[in-house]
Design an enzyme around this catalytic site. Structure first.
Site, mmCIF file in Angstrom:
data_model
loop_
_atom_site.group_PDB
_atom_site.id
_atom_site.type_symbol
_atom_site.label_atom_id
_atom_site.label_comp_id
_atom_site.label_asym_id
_atom_site.label_seq_id
_atom_site.Cartn_x
_atom_site.Cartn_y
_atom_site.Cartn_z
ATOM 1 N N LYS A 110 0.853 -1.063 0.107
ATOM 2 C CA LYS A 110 0.031 -0.064 -0.021
ATOM 3 C C LYS A 110 0.874 1.078 0.090
ATOM 4 O O LYS A 110 1.762 1.299 0.914
ATOM 5 C CB LYS A 110 -0.921 -0.078 1.370
ATOM 6 C CG LYS A 110 -1.805 1.104 1.306
ATOM 7 C CD LYS A 110 -2.806 0.976 2.608
ATOM 8 C CE LYS A 110 -3.723 2.186 2.779
ATOM 9 N NZ LYS A 110 -4.295 2.013 3.989
ATOM 10 N N HIS A 112 -0.095 4.581 0.138
ATOM 11 C CA HIS A 112 -0.569 5.717 0.595
ATOM 12 C C HIS A 112 -1.260 5.546 1.973
ATOM 13 O O HIS A 112 -1.042 4.377 2.510
ATOM 14 C CB HIS A 112 -1.914 6.411 -0.328
ATOM 15 C CG HIS A 112 -2.897 5.402 -0.343
ATOM 16 N ND1 HIS A 112 -3.036 4.273 -1.041
ATOM 17 C CD2 HIS A 112 -4.071 5.078 0.478
ATOM 18 C CE1 HIS A 112 -3.941 3.328 -1.212
ATOM 19 N NE2 HIS A 112 -4.814 3.959 0.012
#
Ligand code: OMP
Length: 231
Positions: A110, A112
């Protein structure tokens, strides 16, 4: 006399329909007459019971000094390991008074928000990590996840606890996959039950109408599979 952990776990596998007989193609390509499906533990009661079995096995291993008591986090590889890590951490805290975290990996990084590969207790250098996974046949799943852990931090993996050890030989030796992983990584690999314990326990059980739960033919098929692939 109280039944053994392996016996009680076999009853739980059977009542949850997690042990299936038929023709199954395994990840390793082997054709097996039986399959253990951890996906069958699909409601709150079953997953809580499963976590309690893992915690009981871990607590026994701590008493025998096979696993240290000061585990920092229980790690379950995505996806099937995620509910295992969470339910085991809950049971260790609630039933065995151990304060532990839980951690699992993402299949995709991921980039963000909280970001990264891991969810749960963050992995830090020097932490003691206890792995949990469902079933071991060839040990492929565990070999995939160790480099991912090590890339995150210099953690110490203190052990791996499985539901079921299928007790199968690796492709290129007579060593069981469990023994090969222990030799390669240097940590203990424990299972709540192995397939031989499961078949021995199931052989003593009966259906509601008094007929044996594990018929002669099923037992024979399991035996001949283990003769070919068993360690
Ligand atoms: P290895 O990674 O080769 O050890 O195979 C174990 C994995 O195969 C498990 O994590 C499962 O995803 C799957 N599996 C089962 O769930 N139950 C079985 O009885 C057998 C397998 C398998 O494919 O070997």
């Amino acid at each position: 006399m109280a039944e053994t952990l392996a016996h009680r776990f076999t009853e739980f596998l059977l009542e949850s329909n997690a042990l299936k007989f038929g023709d199954f193609t395994l990840k390793s390509g082997r054709q097996s007459p039986y399959f253990i499906n951890a996906g069958a533990f699909d409601d709150g009661r079953k997953i809580a019971t499963l976590g309690a079995f893992y915690a009981e096995k871990i607590s026994q291993a701590i008493v025998h000094n096979t696993i240290p008591r000061d585990v920092d986090t229980v790690f379950g590889p995505a996806y099937k390991g995620i509910p295992l890590a969470v339910s085991t951490a809950i049971a260790l805290t609630a039933r065995h008074n151990m304060t532990v975290g839980y951690t699992f990996d993402r299949k995709e990084k991921k980039d963000h928000g909280d970001g990264g590969w891991m969810v749960g207790t963050p992995l830090k250098d020097g932490m003691k990590v206890l792995l949990v996974d469902d079933v071991m046949t060839a040990g492929t799943a565990v070999r995939e996840v160790i480099p991912k852990l090590k890339a995150e931090a210099d953690v110490e993996v203190v052990g791996l606890v499985l539901s079921v050890d299928r007790m199968e030989k690796t492709k290129d030796s007579d060593l069981s996959a469990v023994k090969a992983v222990e030799a390669e990584f240097g940590f203990p690999v424990l299972a709540i039950a192995n397939v031989r314990e499961i078949f021995d326990a199931a052989a003593k059980m009966k259906n509601a109408d008094g007929t044996p739960l594990l018929g002669h033919e099923l037992r024979q098929r399991a035996e001949s599979y283990l003769e070919q692939y068993g360690a």
